[in-house]
Design an enzyme around this catalytic site. Sequence first.
Site: not given
Length: 227
Positions: A33-35
């Site tokens: 995933s990512n932030h």
Amino acid sequence: LDRHSGPKPLTGAHVLVTAGPTREPLDPVRFLSNHSSGKQGYAIAGALADLGARVTLVSGPVSIAPPRGVDMVPVETARDMLKACETALPADVFISVAAVADWRPAISSSKKLKLKDAGETLPSLTLSENPDILATLSKKRKNRPGLVIGFAAETHDVEELARAKMKRKGCDWIVANDVSGDVMGGSENEIALVTKDEIERWPRMDKLAVARQLADRIAQTIGHPGK
Ligand code: CTP
Ligand code: CA
């Protein structure tokens, strides 16, 4: 200015917004995933609802509450986000704010991967490309939203890269985000609105102010579709 009791120029319009990250599973307990915090997309969804639009917010997992008056459709993967968007059509406007994971693990195990499975060697990760939701909706022949807006987070050559992205994806506007500073996950944003023949540089401002200004621009552009 009370936005909630102000004029409702988007009454009768349906706006589809994506927001947040996507989550791409490796197994039942692990993912890529990512932030992305979802803040900018949620603020945009709320600002559009304040102007009277019916808003469908297709959102990856975030820790903030959906704005009032918005229909939130929770999703996890990019493929599910695309399906949810297709289901929500037709829409007058599509705004692709989500930080869609570009890749997913090629194989996702239905059982938790175990330390010993790989034997002596470390497991390696093979990736597949995710669908491009913005490009898919932009290039639809049937049911293409009348105004399609993408985001582009760039650290350099912001305008040039935004124009190239707009052309490649087939969208009408790009909100180009200068992420060379500390905007990722922060509460402020510095953006340039890139349209077919113009670029507007907006001063650094709160994500809520960016959302209101963008909602006002959309309202000016599409007018009163319900009337
Ligand atoms: N986007 C999308 N689906 C994807 C990837 C991106 O809908 N699979 C959308 C984003 O929501 C954003 C726009 O495309 O509106 C640009 O995303 P960005 O990550 O900047 O562009 P990419 O084409 O993925 O290029 P790169 O990450 O290499 O800059
Ligand atoms: Ca990307």
